[in-house]
Enzyme design. Structure first.
Site, PDB file in Angstrom:
ATOM      1  N   TYR A 239     -11.207   5.524   2.502  1.00  0.00           N
ATOM      2  CA  TYR A 239     -12.288   5.004   3.358  1.00  0.00           C
ATOM      3  C   TYR A 239     -13.461   5.950   3.542  1.00  0.00           C
ATOM      4  O   TYR A 239     -14.470   5.560   4.121  1.00  0.00           O
ATOM      5  CB  TYR A 239     -11.711   4.485   4.686  1.00  0.00           C
ATOM      6  CG  TYR A 239     -11.223   3.082   4.468  1.00  0.00           C
ATOM      7  CD1 TYR A 239     -10.007   2.842   3.836  1.00  0.00           C
ATOM      8  CD2 TYR A 239     -12.026   1.982   4.758  1.00  0.00           C
ATOM      9  CE1 TYR A 239      -9.589   1.561   3.550  1.00  0.00           C
ATOM     10  CE2 TYR A 239     -11.612   0.699   4.475  1.00  0.00           C
ATOM     11  CZ  TYR A 239     -10.396   0.485   3.864  1.00  0.00           C
ATOM     12  OH  TYR A 239      -9.995  -0.780   3.557  1.00  0.00           O
TER      13      TYR A 239
ATOM     14  N   SER B  19       0.841  -1.212   0.000  1.00  0.00           N
ATOM     15  CA  SER B  19       0.000   0.000   0.000  1.00  0.00           C
ATOM     16  C   SER B  19       0.868   1.250   0.000  1.00  0.00           C
ATOM     17  O   SER B  19       0.613   2.217  -0.721  1.00  0.00           O
ATOM     18  CB  SER B  19      -0.909   0.001   1.239  1.00  0.00           C
ATOM     19  OG  SER B  19      -1.785  -1.105   1.245  1.00  0.00           O
TER      20      SER B  19
ATOM     21  N   ALA C 203      -4.912  -0.694  -2.285  1.00  0.00           N
ATOM     22  CA  ALA C 203      -4.099  -0.169  -1.185  1.00  0.00           C
ATOM     23  C   ALA C 203      -5.029   0.293  -0.072  1.00  0.00           C
ATOM     24  O   ALA C 203      -6.070   0.913  -0.327  1.00  0.00           O
ATOM     25  CB  ALA C 203      -3.242   1.004  -1.683  1.00  0.00           C
ATOM     26  N   LYS C 204      -4.657  -0.045   1.163  1.00  0.00           N
ATOM     27  CA  LYS C 204      -5.518   0.314   2.303  1.00  0.00           C
ATOM     28  C   LYS C 204      -5.138   1.719   2.747  1.00  0.00           C
ATOM     29  O   LYS C 204      -4.469   1.915   3.747  1.00  0.00           O
ATOM     30  CB  LYS C 204      -5.330  -0.713   3.409  1.00  0.00           C
ATOM     31  CG  LYS C 204      -6.618  -1.083   4.149  1.00  0.00           C
ATOM     32  CD  LYS C 204      -6.407  -2.324   5.002  1.00  0.00           C
ATOM     33  CE  LYS C 204      -7.415  -2.393   6.100  1.00  0.00           C
ATOM     34  NZ  LYS C 204      -8.778  -2.692   5.649  1.00  0.00           N
ATOM     35  N   ILE C 205      -5.559   2.699   1.956  1.00  0.00           N
ATOM     36  CA  ILE C 205      -5.226   4.104   2.196  1.00  0.00           C
ATOM     37  C   ILE C 205      -6.370   4.776   2.941  1.00  0.00           C
ATOM     38  O   ILE C 205      -7.534   4.662   2.543  1.00  0.00           O
ATOM     39  CB  ILE C 205      -4.961   4.829   0.851  1.00  0.00           C
ATOM     40  CG1 ILE C 205      -3.730   4.219   0.157  1.00  0.00           C
ATOM     41  CG2 ILE C 205      -4.801   6.331   1.039  1.00  0.00           C
ATOM     42  CD1 ILE C 205      -3.532   4.691  -1.273  1.00  0.00           C
TER      43      ILE C 205
END
Ligand SMILES: CCC[C@H](NCc1c(COP(=O)(O)O)cnc(C)c1O)C(=O)O
Length: 303
Positions: free
Chosen positions: A160, A63, A154-156
């Site tokens: 969210y 990420s 990607a866990k950005i």
């Protein structure tokens, strides 16, 4: 639900919860330029087992590469930080662990390439995220961000807002969880989970290129299904396929394996967890607590 712990790990030091603060000019606060992970630690009566620690840390580094920010630690150092964040609190119960790498430079500039990043990890006691007996979900009006617009693999943090809007809409309409369609109308994931559909004894789940987070629980379920002989096919899923499925369930670190018993007012199956969902949920619960030797590679003891 406010979270709380005595101690956190913050840039290499175990710090008291109340002292773990950042400046209001922190880049990540303004632009969502953070990379986070969600892991679970399961207490099995003797030790606290962190589930698939390696894979979560690997994804954190992927990420960061996608966002183009530096990680001033090795993967081993991040794994140790996560373990320390749990150990420092001497937790002896199920916990949720939240590592976050964030752009910490105090600036309003957008180009992140030369900016500094900080790493923090905190853990807190955590039980069920969603009712294990089954949830009611709605396909909400907010679409899943397309991966040509934001890199949803990607866990950005900033991405969210999509999930925040989706879940807030679902809850305001009286549902437990949101399902999001992509720009083409295919149902691709929940606000915080991947989705599986069962039909005629086989499982279907959207492919990774369909603007989804490549979930670690999704990978766990696919692996378990292969091992117990349940066919899994990755394919786009339409709304109609969801409504007419024999079973639907959501998977994620927080959600674990959560049956969906109703979508947009349509009962799924006979409105209770189906046999495949129950089988997988039961197996998953044993695997994460280290009860099945074959999957011991996936658990990391804290003590
Ligand atoms: C608020 C985000 C919570 C986070 N959601 C994880 C998550 C998943 C499942 O990924 P994994 O199986 O690797 O956890 C899928 N899809 C999205 C959008 C997610 O946020 C979680 O800890 O489950």
């Amino acid at each position: 639900m406010r979270v709380q712990a005595q101690y956190v790990w913050f840039d290499g030091k175990i710090t008291k919860w109340e002292d773990a603060k950042i400046h209001i000019a922190t880049h990540a606060l303004h632009y969502g330029t953070s990379i986070f992970e969600g892991l679970r630690g399961y207490w099995n009566g003797e030790n606290l087992l962190i589930f698939r620690l390696n894979e979560h840390v690997e994804r954190m580094f992927k990420s960061a590469k996608i966002l183009g920010v530096k990680v001033p630690y090795t993967q081993q150092e991040v794994r140790n930080a996560i373990i320390e964040a749990v150990r420092a609190n001497n937790f002896k119960e199920d916990v949720y662990i939240r590592p976050i790498l964030f752009v910490s430079t105090q600036t309003v500039a957008l180009d992140v390439r030369d900016l500094d990043t900080s790493l923090a990890v905190f853990a807190f006691p955590f039980g069920k995220y969603l009712p294990p007996g089954g949830i009611r979900a709605a396909v909400v009006s907010w679409r899943r961000v397309h991966n040509t617009m934001l890199p949803v693999m990607a866990k950005i943090g900033g991405i969210y807002v999509n999930s925040v809007l989706a879940l807030t809409e679902a809850r305001s309409r009286g549902y437990d969880e949101a399902l999001l369609a992509d720009i083409n109308g295919y149902v691709v994931e929940g606000s915080g989970e991947n989705v599986f559909v069962a039909r005629n004894g086989a499982l279907y789940t959207p492919p990774v290129h369909q603007s989804i987070l490549e979930g670690i629980t999704r990978d766990t379920v696919i692996t378990l299904c292969k091992d117990i002989g349940i066919k899994v096919e990755e394919k786009p899923i339409t709304r109609e396929e969801l409504y007419t499925a024999d079973e639907v369930f959501l998977v994620g670190t927080a959600a674990e394996v959560t049956p969906v018993i109703e979508v947009d007012g349509r009962a799924i199956g006979d409105r209770k967890p189906g046999p495949i969902t129950t089988k997988i949920a039961t197996l998953y619960a044993d695997v994460v607590r280290g009860r099945i030797e074959k999957y011991s590679r996936w658990v990391t003891p804290v003590y």
